[in-house]
Design a protein around this motif. Structure first.
Motif, PDB file in Angstrom:
ATOM      1  N   ARG A 233       0.856  -1.191   0.000  1.00  0.00           N
ATOM      2  CA  ARG A 233       0.000   0.000   0.000  1.00  0.00           C
ATOM      3  C   ARG A 233       0.886   1.232   0.000  1.00  0.00           C
ATOM      4  O   ARG A 233       2.032   1.195   0.461  1.00  0.00           O
ATOM      5  N   THR A 234       0.349   2.323  -0.539  1.00  0.00           N
ATOM      6  CA  THR A 234       1.029   3.615  -0.483  1.00  0.00           C
ATOM      7  C   THR A 234       0.074   4.670   0.042  1.00  0.00           C
ATOM      8  O   THR A 234      -1.118   4.654  -0.276  1.00  0.00           O
ATOM      9  N   MET A 235       0.609   5.574   0.835  1.00  0.00           N
ATOM     10  CA  MET A 235      -0.155   6.732   1.300  1.00  0.00           C
ATOM     11  C   MET A 235       0.291   7.998   0.573  1.00  0.00           C
ATOM     12  O   MET A 235      -0.166   9.090   0.894  1.00  0.00           O
ATOM     13  N   ILE A 236       1.166   7.842  -0.424  1.00  0.00           N
ATOM     14  CA  ILE A 236       1.783   8.984  -1.092  1.00  0.00           C
ATOM     15  C   ILE A 236       1.571   8.964  -2.605  1.00  0.00           C
ATOM     16  O   ILE A 236       1.133   9.950  -3.195  1.00  0.00           O
ATOM     17  N   SER A 237       1.870   7.849  -3.232  1.00  0.00           N
ATOM     18  CA  SER A 237       2.015   7.791  -4.697  1.00  0.00           C
ATOM     19  C   SER A 237       0.823   7.100  -5.359  1.00  0.00           C
ATOM     20  O   SER A 237       0.943   6.015  -5.941  1.00  0.00           O
ATOM     21  N   ASP A 238      -0.333   7.738  -5.315  1.00  0.00           N
ATOM     22  CA  ASP A 238      -1.550   7.120  -5.843  1.00  0.00           C
ATOM     23  C   ASP A 238      -1.481   6.896  -7.356  1.00  0.00           C
ATOM     24  O   ASP A 238      -1.910   5.845  -7.856  1.00  0.00           O
ATOM     25  N   GLU A 239      -0.970   7.869  -8.092  1.00  0.00           N
ATOM     26  CA  GLU A 239      -0.919   7.721  -9.549  1.00  0.00           C
ATOM     27  C   GLU A 239       0.007   6.580  -9.949  1.00  0.00           C
ATOM     28  O   GLU A 239      -0.332   5.766 -10.823  1.00  0.00           O
ATOM     29  N   LEU A 240       1.176   6.514  -9.341  1.00  0.00           N
ATOM     30  CA  LEU A 240       2.109   5.433  -9.651  1.00  0.00           C
ATOM     31  C   LEU A 240       1.530   4.084  -9.220  1.00  0.00           C
ATOM     32  O   LEU A 240       1.738   3.074  -9.898  1.00  0.00           O
ATOM     33  N   ALA A 241       0.806   4.063  -8.117  1.00  0.00           N
ATOM     34  CA  ALA A 241       0.189   2.810  -7.657  1.00  0.00           C
ATOM     35  C   ALA A 241      -0.766   2.267  -8.721  1.00  0.00           C
ATOM     36  O   ALA A 241      -0.786   1.059  -8.996  1.00  0.00           O
ATOM     37  N   THR A 242      -1.546   3.152  -9.322  1.00  0.00           N
ATOM     38  CA  THR A 242      -2.448   2.720 -10.397  1.00  0.00           C
ATOM     39  C   THR A 242      -1.655   2.149 -11.561  1.00  0.00           C
ATOM     40  O   THR A 242      -2.000   1.100 -12.124  1.00  0.00           O
ATOM     41  N   GLU A 243      -0.575   2.817 -11.910  1.00  0.00           N
ATOM     42  CA  GLU A 243       0.280   2.372 -13.021  1.00  0.00           C
ATOM     43  C   GLU A 243       0.894   1.003 -12.734  1.00  0.00           C
ATOM     44  O   GLU A 243       1.033   0.167 -13.636  1.00  0.00           O
ATOM     45  N   LEU A 244       1.250   0.759 -11.482  1.00  0.00           N
ATOM     46  CA  LEU A 244       1.926  -0.487 -11.098  1.00  0.00           C
ATOM     47  C   LEU A 244       0.967  -1.570 -10.618  1.00  0.00           C
ATOM     48  O   LEU A 244       1.407  -2.636 -10.181  1.00  0.00           O
ATOM     49  N   ASP A 245      -0.338  -1.294 -10.664  1.00  0.00           N
ATOM     50  CA  ASP A 245      -1.359  -2.253 -10.213  1.00  0.00           C
ATOM     51  C   ASP A 245      -1.259  -2.568  -8.725  1.00  0.00           C
ATOM     52  O   ASP A 245      -1.514  -3.702  -8.291  1.00  0.00           O
ATOM     53  N   VAL A 246      -0.874  -1.565  -7.958  1.00  0.00           N
ATOM     54  CA  VAL A 246      -0.880  -1.690  -6.500  1.00  0.00           C
ATOM     55  C   VAL A 246      -2.229  -1.189  -5.996  1.00  0.00           C
ATOM     56  O   VAL A 246      -2.649  -0.080  -6.356  1.00  0.00           O
ATOM     57  N   PRO A 247      -2.941  -1.953  -5.167  1.00  0.00           N
ATOM     58  CA  PRO A 247      -4.276  -1.531  -4.726  1.00  0.00           C
ATOM     59  C   PRO A 247      -4.248  -0.218  -3.944  1.00  0.00           C
ATOM     60  O   PRO A 247      -3.299   0.066  -3.204  1.00  0.00           O
ATOM     61  N   ALA A 248      -5.296   0.565  -4.123  1.00  0.00           N
ATOM     62  CA  ALA A 248      -5.446   1.798  -3.361  1.00  0.00           C
ATOM     63  C   ALA A 248      -5.933   1.487  -1.952  1.00  0.00           C
ATOM     64  O   ALA A 248      -6.583   0.458  -1.709  1.00  0.00           O
ATOM     65  N   VAL A 249      -5.629   2.365  -1.024  1.00  0.00           N
ATOM     66  CA  VAL A 249      -6.123   2.232   0.347  1.00  0.00           C
ATOM     67  C   VAL A 249      -7.605   2.592   0.367  1.00  0.00           C
ATOM     68  O   VAL A 249      -8.028   3.597  -0.205  1.00  0.00           O
ATOM     69  N   THR A 250      -8.395   1.770   1.018  1.00  0.00           N
ATOM     70  CA  THR A 250      -9.831   2.037   1.154  1.00  0.00           C
ATOM     71  C   THR A 250     -10.081   2.711   2.494  1.00  0.00           C
ATOM     72  O   THR A 250      -9.869   2.097   3.541  1.00  0.00           O
ATOM     73  N   PRO A 251     -10.510   3.990   2.491  1.00  0.00           N
ATOM     74  CA  PRO A 251     -10.726   4.687   3.773  1.00  0.00           C
ATOM     75  C   PRO A 251     -11.850   4.041   4.584  1.00  0.00           C
ATOM     76  O   PRO A 251     -12.994   3.988   4.135  1.00  0.00           O
ATOM     77  N   LYS A 252     -11.512   3.540   5.757  1.00  0.00           N
ATOM     78  CA  LYS A 252     -12.491   2.929   6.657  1.00  0.00           C
ATOM     79  C   LYS A 252     -12.110   3.291   8.081  1.00  0.00           C
ATOM     80  O   LYS A 252     -11.305   2.612   8.719  1.00  0.00           O
ATOM     81  N   ARG A 253     -12.689   4.376   8.588  1.00  0.00           N
ATOM     82  CA  ARG A 253     -12.349   4.830   9.931  1.00  0.00           C
ATOM     83  C   ARG A 253     -13.511   4.542  10.879  1.00  0.00           C
ATOM     84  O   ARG A 253     -14.675   4.659  10.509  1.00  0.00           O
ATOM     85  N   SER A 254     -13.184   4.175  12.110  1.00  0.00           N
ATOM     86  CA  SER A 254     -14.233   3.881  13.097  1.00  0.00           C
ATOM     87  C   SER A 254     -13.683   4.056  14.504  1.00  0.00           C
ATOM     88  O   SER A 254     -12.471   4.049  14.721  1.00  0.00           O
TER      89      SER A 254
END
Length: 307
Positions: A233-254
């Protein structure tokens, strides 16, 4: 009430102490008189003019997405909380102020052992690390790589991984922060060229999961080191994560996550180093400090000493 607020977007200098309307708790809400509030990169992005799609950032904008304080007003229908309860929690905006209004889902009880300054900086990075590591399925026997491990989010991620049974946590940081990482039980490694080889030397059996809090180079290194991209997971590089097929973090706060963090602190398994504790009037200086990067631990604002 007093708040560190924005009437324009820009650099840290646009964040000034001012008077804004005091919020009132509506149905299903409660109001917290804030004792301390954490400072995060999310807040600096808000200051520069960014906002999530569902957020109204019309002026005046009061940043701040985590806080600790005392419940002082209950809205209609709120149960399970009382005026005078000591709590800490999360929000999206509004914590750089004397009062913040939130739902009951956004707070949990503050343990007596959790000091006010630390409590104010506990929820945002703590919950962020919790979300990432759960999605990465970190657990017993894992070797975990945390990039930018000496920062506030990295500090939580290192300790949570170990609390959840990871056998080895490798943390990247500048050499000045290596002893700090060792004090938390991590194996430190230096940033920069040759990182992949240095990590492989420390983990000859491989890295099971990796969390990037440093940027593109760290994410690329993670993809080289971890076989299963679902465990990155990355908390910084969202665009590169999409390019590299790394899943995005799903915001789930409780508040269940908050309660788990609080219990781990009570057990001595989770601690937070306060890098700076500044008065609310110096919020601009807090933003300047966090934007320097490579800091150790957390910056917090001290809002009120006696609610």
């Amino acid at each position: 009430m007093k708040a560190a607020a924005l009437t324009s977007f820009g650099g840290p200098e646009v964040l000034t102490l001012t008077e804004v309307a005091t919020p009132q708790a509506g149905p299903g809400q409660l109001r917290v008189r804030v004792r301390s509030a954490g400072v995060n990169h999310f807040d600096t992005a808000i200051r520069e003019g960014w906002a999530p799609p569902t957020v109204d950032n019309s002026f005046p904008v009061v940043p701040g997405n985590e806080y600790a304080g005392v419940v002082d007003q209950l809205g209609e229908g709120v149960t399970g909380h009382s005026v005078g309860d000591e709590v800490f929690g999360y929000c999206t905006l509004g914590a750089y102020a004397e009062y913040v209004v939130v739902s009951a889902e956004q707070i949990t009880a503050k343990p007596e052992s959790l000091p006010w300054d630390i409590a104010g900086g506990f929820s945002a990075n703590g919950v962020g690390a919790h979300m990432c590591l759960r999605e990465m399925k970190v657990g017993p026997g894992d070797t975990v790589l945390i990039h930018a491990a000496a920062g506030a989010l990295g500090t939580f991620a290192v300790q949570l991984a170990l609390a959840w049974g990871a056998s080895t946590v490798i943390g990247t940081a500048s050499e000045a922060n290596h002893d700090y990482l060792r004090s938390m039980g991590a194996v430190p490694v230096t940033y920069g060229d040759g990182l992949v080889e240095r990590v492989r030397a420390l983990a000859p059996d491989g890295v099971d999961a990796a969390l990037d809090i440093a940027g593109d180079d760290a994410l690329r290194a993670s993809v080289e080191l971890v076989k299963d991209k679902n465990r990155i997971r990355t908390m910084i590089s969202d665009e590169l994560a999409t390019e590299l097929d790394v899943p995005a973090v799903t915001p789930k706060r409780s508040n269940a996550q908050l309660a788990e963090l609080a219990e781990l602190h009570t057990q001595g398994k989770l601690r937070l180093h306060i890098r700076q504790a500044l008065p609310l009037a110096e919020a601009a200086e807090a933003h300047r400090s966090i934007e320097t990067g490579h800091g150790r631990g957390k910056i917090v604002l001290l809002v009120d000493s006696a609610p």
